[in-house]
Design an enzyme around this catalytic site. Sequence first.
Site, PDB file in Angstrom:
ATOM      1  N   HIS A 133       4.776   5.787  11.649  1.00  0.00           N
ATOM      2  CA  HIS A 133       4.274   5.648  10.276  1.00  0.00           C
ATOM      3  C   HIS A 133       3.336   6.845  10.048  1.00  0.00           C
ATOM      4  O   HIS A 133       2.118   6.704   9.985  1.00  0.00           O
ATOM      5  CB  HIS A 133       3.541   4.312  10.135  1.00  0.00           C
ATOM      6  CG  HIS A 133       3.312   3.854   8.723  1.00  0.00           C
ATOM      7  ND1 HIS A 133       3.450   4.683   7.620  1.00  0.00           N
ATOM      8  CD2 HIS A 133       2.944   2.647   8.233  1.00  0.00           C
ATOM      9  CE1 HIS A 133       3.174   3.980   6.521  1.00  0.00           C
ATOM     10  NE2 HIS A 133       2.865   2.747   6.865  1.00  0.00           N
ATOM     11  N   ARG A 162      11.171   3.829   3.521  1.00  0.00           N
ATOM     12  CA  ARG A 162      10.802   2.866   4.576  1.00  0.00           C
ATOM     13  C   ARG A 162      12.046   2.077   4.924  1.00  0.00           C
ATOM     14  O   ARG A 162      12.783   1.638   4.043  1.00  0.00           O
ATOM     15  CB  ARG A 162       9.704   1.914   4.108  1.00  0.00           C
ATOM     16  CG  ARG A 162       9.478   0.772   5.099  1.00  0.00           C
ATOM     17  CD  ARG A 162       8.282  -0.062   4.779  1.00  0.00           C
ATOM     18  NE  ARG A 162       7.053   0.662   5.038  1.00  0.00           N
ATOM     19  CZ  ARG A 162       5.840   0.116   4.949  1.00  0.00           C
ATOM     20  NH1 ARG A 162       5.713  -1.161   4.635  1.00  0.00           N
ATOM     21  NH2 ARG A 162       4.761   0.819   5.195  1.00  0.00           N
ATOM     22  N   ARG A 215       0.809  -1.226   0.000  1.00  0.00           N
ATOM     23  CA  ARG A 215       0.000   0.000   0.000  1.00  0.00           C
ATOM     24  C   ARG A 215       0.843   1.277   0.000  1.00  0.00           C
ATOM     25  O   ARG A 215       0.599   2.191  -0.800  1.00  0.00           O
ATOM     26  CB  ARG A 215      -0.923   0.057   1.241  1.00  0.00           C
ATOM     27  CG  ARG A 215      -2.200  -0.693   1.102  1.00  0.00           C
ATOM     28  CD  ARG A 215      -2.569  -1.315   2.416  1.00  0.00           C
ATOM     29  NE  ARG A 215      -1.580  -2.324   2.718  1.00  0.00           N
ATOM     30  CZ  ARG A 215      -1.678  -3.581   2.266  1.00  0.00           C
ATOM     31  NH1 ARG A 215      -2.711  -3.948   1.594  1.00  0.00           N
ATOM     32  NH2 ARG A 215      -0.718  -4.461   2.526  1.00  0.00           N
ATOM     33  N   THR A 216       1.787   1.368   0.915  1.00  0.00           N
ATOM     34  CA  THR A 216       2.505   2.636   1.071  1.00  0.00           C
ATOM     35  C   THR A 216       3.303   2.944  -0.191  1.00  0.00           C
ATOM     36  O   THR A 216       3.226   4.042  -0.748  1.00  0.00           O
ATOM     37  CB  THR A 216       3.415   2.582   2.310  1.00  0.00           C
ATOM     38  OG1 THR A 216       2.649   2.107   3.414  1.00  0.00           O
ATOM     39  CG2 THR A 216       3.976   3.950   2.640  1.00  0.00           C
ATOM     40  N   LYS A 244      25.873  -4.108  -1.317  1.00  0.00           N
ATOM     41  CA  LYS A 244      27.356  -4.163  -1.344  1.00  0.00           C
ATOM     42  C   LYS A 244      27.958  -3.532  -0.101  1.00  0.00           C
ATOM     43  O   LYS A 244      29.163  -3.366  -0.003  1.00  0.00           O
ATOM     44  CB  LYS A 244      27.878  -3.409  -2.574  1.00  0.00           C
ATOM     45  CG  LYS A 244      27.357  -3.911  -3.891  1.00  0.00           C
ATOM     46  CD  LYS A 244      27.857  -2.998  -5.017  1.00  0.00           C
ATOM     47  CE  LYS A 244      26.979  -3.092  -6.242  1.00  0.00           C
ATOM     48  NZ  LYS A 244      27.153  -1.929  -7.123  1.00  0.00           N
TER      49      LYS A 244
END
Length: 305
Positions: free
Chosen positions: A132, A104, A54-55, A83
Site C-alpha cells: 500500500h 485497489r 480514505r484512499t 460479467k
Amino acid sequence: MSTLKGRSLISITDYSKDDILKILDMAEEFEKNPRRNILNGYIVASLFFEPSTRTRLSFESAVQYLGGRIVGFATADTSSVKKGESLKDTILTVSNYSDLIVMRNPLDGSARFASEVSPVPIINAGDGANQHPTQCLLDLYSIRKTQGRLENIDIAMVGDLKYGRTVHSLVQALTLFGAKFHFVSPESLKMPSAVKTVIKNAGLEYDQYTELSDVIPFADILYMTRIQGERFPDPLEYEKVKNSYILSNRMLRGSKETMKVLHPLPRVNEITEDVDDNPKAYYFQQARNGVYIRQALIAAILGLK
Ligand code: CP
C-alpha cells in the site's frame, strides 16, 4: 533522483530515498496551498475492486482540488468485471479514457500485472496483503511532520503484521532511514520472514513482542493496525485473535511526551474512543495528510508543477 513522470507506483521499493523525499517535500507545498488548477483537462481513473473510504475519497479530493476530473467505480459489482471481464481488458479499456489509473484490488500482485499491460501509469491503492505504497508515503509524511525527522525512529507496529499491507510497505521504506523496529502481534500474525529479511539486509534490527504494554514506554510512533478479518482463510482463526490489542487512553500514561499514535484506519476496536482526544492521537490528521501526498504523486507522475 530519477524522474517520476510517467512511472507507475506499485511498491514503495519502486522509489528511491530521494524519490520519497521529493514526494514528501511536494506534499508539504500542497498542504500550504491544496487548491491549484494544474489538473485542468486531465482525467484520473479510480478502480476500486475492494472497499475503501480514505484512499478512494482522498484520491478523489486530491484530483478535484487540483481541477481535474475523476471517473471509475467504487465496487467491481457496477463494472463489466461482474460479467467476467478480465483485469487486462479492464485496464486496456480504462486507459483509453484516462491519463492515470488508481487501482485497489484484493489480489496480491494485481497492481504489478496491471502496470505491465497498461499504456498509462498505475498507482497501486492496495493489492491484497502485499503493498500500500501511497499509505506508506502519507505515514512517512506524518512521522516526519510529528517527529521532525525520519531518521532513527523507534517505531512499534501492533496487531496484524502478517496480512497488514501498510506495515509491509512502511518497514521497507523506513529501512532507508535507519529505524528501530518493534513488532507486537499474536504468534499467528507475526511479521512475514520476507519483510524481516529486508530489515536484516539493511543492517538493522527488530524485536518481537506479544504484549502491547512492553513497547509503550519507549516508542516514538505507536502504529496500531486492524486485524484483517477479510484475509483469514479460516474465520475461526480470526475469532481467536480479533481482540488481541485494544489501546485505551489509560495505557498511554508513561509514554514519551512526543510519541504519536498512528493507525492507517479503519479501526474496529483496537483503539478506544477515549484516546481520540489525547494530543498523542494523530490518526485523523494522518488520514488528512493523504490528500497532500496523493496530490504530490499525481502531479509528479503526470509531470505537472
Ligand atoms: N488506510 C486505508 O487504506 O483506508 P481505506 O481502506 O478506507 O482506504
